[in-house]
Design an enzyme around this catalytic site. Structure first.
Site, PDB file in Angstrom:
ATOM      1  CE  LYS A  40     -13.595 -30.295 -13.162  1.00 52.63           C
ATOM      2  NZ  LYS A  40     -14.545 -30.406 -14.266  1.00 52.63           N
ATOM      3  N   GLY A  72     -14.659 -35.500 -15.297  1.00 49.02           N
ATOM      4  CA  GLY A  72     -13.647 -35.059 -16.259  1.00 49.02           C
ATOM      5  C   GLY A  72     -13.629 -33.540 -16.391  1.00 49.02           C
TER       6      GLY A  72
HETATM    7 MG   LIG Z   1     -18.216 -29.375 -14.351  1.00 45.51          MG
END
Ligand SMILES: [Mg+2]
Ligand SMILES: Nc1ncnc2c1ncn2[C@@H]1O[C@H](COP(=O)(O)OP(=O)(O)O)[C@@H](O)[C@H]1O
Length: 243
Positions: free
Chosen positions: A39, A119
């Protein structure tokens, strides 16, 4: 060269990216693949807890049990709930280092069979004054899966997202429609799917219904029963669709 795995983007924030990224990672893990997660950019109003700054990372790690260095999994975190570039304007220390995030990705990708990268918000979220999330996605060059909230307006949001990805040279593997509000649509779902597929030329891989409790595990189960998704995963040779 195209990377192995998927970049999970959304038509918006809160559309189910983390949930579906976790489900896809679980699904691939169950097939015996060594999955890494990332992430790269996260923002939230506060840190999740003392161990994980980002709640999204906590969920992805909970599902995958990955043991990589936290700072590689999530190189950028701001406790300002806004786009990373906006956060950097407000707080000088919250500057985004895209090249550094790409280096973190490269390290993780070299340690795993495939990467699932979530994203932030939608594909055009600004990271710096001149660079958006799509620039990072292009730098790592994973095939893209677009998650869209199943609701009125989604067709436009999906087409804009597909268009942006293709304009930047990304390949779009498929679209997952997440019916997380159990939208009571008077128009048949099949007609919406047909409209999306004919206009975007990208396959709708699955429609995920509203689910209570243990959502990623249940979504993984739904994807397991979805032939379009399973055929993608098995080869991971996802050429994507081009206009
Ligand atoms: Mg999320
Ligand atoms: N299919 C679903 N059914 C029920 N709740 C869902 C579903 N998909 C996502 N959610 C919930 O919606 C919220 C937003 O999902 P999340 O995956 O965090 O979205 P994003 O990563 O796009 O911000 C979370 O609380 C999540 O548990």
């Amino acid at each position: 060269m195209q990377g192995k795995g998927f970049f999970i983007t959304g038509t918006d924030t809160c559309v189910g990216k983390t949930t579906i990224a976790a489900a896809i990672a679980l699904n691939l893990k169950r097939k015996g693949l060594d999955i890494g997660i990332m992430k790269p950019f996260a923002t939230a109003s506060k840190k999740y807890n003392s161990k994980y700054k980002s709640a999204d990372v906590a969920m992805l790690l909970d599902i995958t049990k990955v043991k990589d260095k936290y700072n590689n999994i999530n190189p950028f975190f701001s406790s300002l709930p806004t786009a990373p570039y906006t956060a950097s304007l407000i707080k000088k220390s919250d500057k985004v280092d895209i090249a550094g995030a790409v280096r973190s990705y490269t390290k993780l990708a070299s340690a795993h069979d495939q990467m699932i990268v979530e994203g932030i918000g939608g594909i055009m979220v600004p990271l710096t004054r001149t660079k958006s999330l799509v620039d990072f996605a292009k730098a790592i060059n994973l095939p893209v899966i677009i998650v869209a909230r199943f609701q009125l307006g989604m067709i436009n949001h999906i087409l804009l997202t597909v268009r942006a990805c293709l304009d930047y040279g990304l390949s779009v593997t498929g679209i997952i429609l997440n019916d997380l509000t159990s939208w009571n649509d008077p128009v048949k779902k099949e007609m919406i799917v047909e409209t999306i597929e004919k206009t975007s030329r990208v396959s709708v891989l699955s429609i995920i219904p509203f689910i209570e409790n243990r959502i990623p595990e249940k979504v993984a189960g739904i994807l397991e029963r979805c032939p379009r998704f399973m055929s993608l995963e098995s080869s991971n040779l996802c050429p994507g669709q081009k206009y």
